[in-house]
Design an enzyme around this catalytic site. Structure first.
Site, PDB file in Angstrom:
ATOM      1  N   GLY A 247       0.835  -1.177   0.090  1.00 21.40           N
ATOM      2  CA  GLY A 247      -0.082   0.448  -0.438  1.00 21.40           C
ATOM      3  C   GLY A 247       0.876   1.592   0.005  1.00 21.40           C
ATOM      4  O   GLY A 247       0.182   2.649  -0.260  1.00 21.40           O
ATOM      5  N   ARG A 292       2.727  -1.400  -6.216  1.00 23.91           N
ATOM      6  CA  ARG A 292       2.326  -0.270  -6.684  1.00 23.91           C
ATOM      7  C   ARG A 292       4.107   0.216  -6.701  1.00 23.91           C
ATOM      8  O   ARG A 292       4.460   0.860  -7.964  1.00 23.91           O
ATOM      9  CB  ARG A 292       1.529   0.396  -6.262  1.00 23.91           C
ATOM     10  N   CYS A 360     -13.904   1.707 -28.338  1.00 24.30           N
ATOM     11  CA  CYS A 360     -15.442   2.767 -29.088  1.00 24.30           C
ATOM     12  C   CYS A 360     -15.501   2.109 -28.313  1.00 24.30           C
ATOM     13  O   CYS A 360     -16.848   1.864 -27.223  1.00 24.30           O
ATOM     14  CB  CYS A 360     -16.184   1.565 -29.640  1.00 24.30           C
ATOM     15  N   TYR A 389      -0.223  -1.833 -12.663  1.00 22.09           N
ATOM     16  CA  TYR A 389      -1.603  -2.607 -13.111  1.00 22.09           C
ATOM     17  C   TYR A 389      -1.743  -1.980 -14.342  1.00 22.09           C
ATOM     18  O   TYR A 389      -2.687  -1.767 -14.029  1.00 22.09           O
ATOM     19  CB  TYR A 389      -2.519  -1.362 -11.711  1.00 22.09           C
TER      20      TYR A 389
END
Ligand SMILES: *Cc1c(COP(=O)(O)O)cnc(C)c1O
Length: 430
Positions: A247, A292, A360, A389
């Protein structure tokens, strides 16, 4: 610069770890994910060194959902990291990379019987067990295989981090884990302790993502240590391992704070040591699961500019040759990013536009309202801090091929994942 591995060279081009990203785009095509190998390693070492220094026993485990492909697992192996895995696909990829599985922690709130059997068969070190049903499944399969499985129990300490709702997982009403507050955590602990095939090693919690201070980890560890002390008193069982999850945040844009991870780990260790002392516990082996903060700033995505659309009195669009298929994070979370026109790096930024993809879907936005030097068709757009990610969430929506992944290391560049081909897209179609 948003990160110190990004620069501008004499050609006015953006560089990443010293490499001209326009040259890489020319060599490998666009869209392209670029990883800075040295930065991945440095980020691992920040955790490894600080945890070794400040805890009697500790292991950082890379949360591989942030970026899962063979090359990353090879680097994690070389850096002595453990890994978190959340599917047998990740387990298989790690195995193919030659990663030993003793320090693999298998997460997921819904492991199927097939998942459980595959992981046990292949010697995954730990299960991070989410719920009682999973314990029964492990017991059934272990009994058949005459094995005993090391387990951590995932608990929800009931903490509300003030980050975005979708990445906030430590609250009581989370789909993950067993809540301490409702008594379910104690129930599942009792159950695990009663099972012969389950070797309960300790407890796990994961409180949130993009956390920029230690406060959340301190409150989390206090609740977890209180729980460990309670279980010790009531059941004479003292947990050997405590995982505080992942985290720590990363800087995506200039306004994001900077975090000194080593300093934060030191604070957490001091707190845990003194709290253990206070409640009469041995300091458990401490696990952290950074995802991360290991890979995000080690990644960059480059695109070629296609259509530039100006709608006078409204807004402008810069369309690039990728989009939500390689970076869905703005669409999912409204995530912010820093962008450059890589071949006009230091030019005056005077053109405000939404940088959008080619899918689209109106929400196919890489980043809205960015001010850049006005680009032309075939210019290169660089999006920074995309190492986490992005590739791992990539899809084939609109039957778009997923980009290649290239690494730079010293003065070398090399392919880690090939660009998908049209034939790859139809490979499973019968
Ligand atoms: C997502 C996740 C992580 C990694 O979180 P980061 O914010 O990427 O550091 C670690 N542990 C668990 C259980 C997770 O779900």
């Amino acid at each position: 610069m948003i990160c110190n591995n990004i620069g501008v060279n004499s050609k006015n081009h953006i560089t990443f770890s010293g490499h001209d990203v326009c040259e890489l785009a020319k060599k490998y095509g666009t869209p392209l994910y670029i990883y800075d190998e040295q930065r991945v390693r440095e980020n691992c070492r920040i955790y490894k060194d600080a945890m070794d220094k400040y805890f009697p026993s500790a292991l950082p485990c890379f949360a591989s959902k942030a970026a899962a492909f063979k090359r990353i697992y090879e680097i994690m192996k070389e850096e002595g990291m453990g890994i978190d895995v959340v599917s047998i696909g990740e387990i298989y990829t790690a195995m193919k990379a030659g990663m030993p599985l003793d320090n693999a922690y298998f997460h997921s709130n819904n492991k199927t019987d097939e998942d459980v059997a595959f992981a046990i068969e292949n010697g995954v070190g730990y299960f991070v067990v989410d719920n009682a049903e999973e314990l029964f499944a492990i017991e059934r399969i272990c009994e058949k295989a005459c094995k005993r499985q090391k387990v951590l129990l995932r608990l929800t300490p009931g903490i509300d981090t003030h980050t975005y709702e979708a990445v906030n997982t430590g609250k009581v009403d989370s789909k993950f884990g067993s809540a301490i507050e409702t008594g379910q955590a104690e129930e599942i602990t009792k159950l695990a302790l009663s099972m012969n095939t389950i070797d309960l090693k300790g407890f796990h919690c994961h409180i949130g993502s993009q956390v920029f201070d230690s406060d959340t980890f301190l409150r989390g560890s206090e609740i977890m240590l209180d729980f460990i002390a309670l279980i010790k008193t009531k059941y004479s069982y003292e947990a050997e391992e405590l995982s505080l999850g992942g985290g720590y945040g990363v800087k995506y844009v200039e306004s994001d704070p900077e975090i000194d991870i080593a300093e934060n780990i030191k604070q957490v260790s001091e707190y845990i040591k003194s709290y253990c002392d206070k409640v009469g516990l041995n300091v458990p082996k401490l696990l952290m699961e950074p995802g991360r903060s290991i890979v995000a700033d080690a990644g960059m995505t480059v695109y070629s500019v296609g259509t530039i659309k100006e709608i006078p009195g409204y807004k402008n669009y810069i369309s690039v040759d990728g989009g939500m298929t390689d970076n869905i994070r703005y669409a999912l979370y409204g995530s912010e990013y820093t962008l450059f026109v890589a071949n006009k790096a230091a030019d005056e930024a005077n053109f405000t536009a939404d940088v959008v993809g080619r899918c689209c879907e109106s929400d196919d936005i890489i980043q809205p309202k960015v001010t850049l030097p006005k680009p032309e068709r075939n210019d290169i757009i660089a999006v920074c801090t995309t190492g986490a990610y992005n590739y791992s969430m990539a899809s084939n929506y609109n039957r778009i091929c997923r980009p290649a992944v290239v690494f730079v290391s010293g003065d070398r560049d090399y392919l880690a994942v090939k660009r998908e081909t049209l034939d790859d897209l139809v490979a499973n179609d019968i």
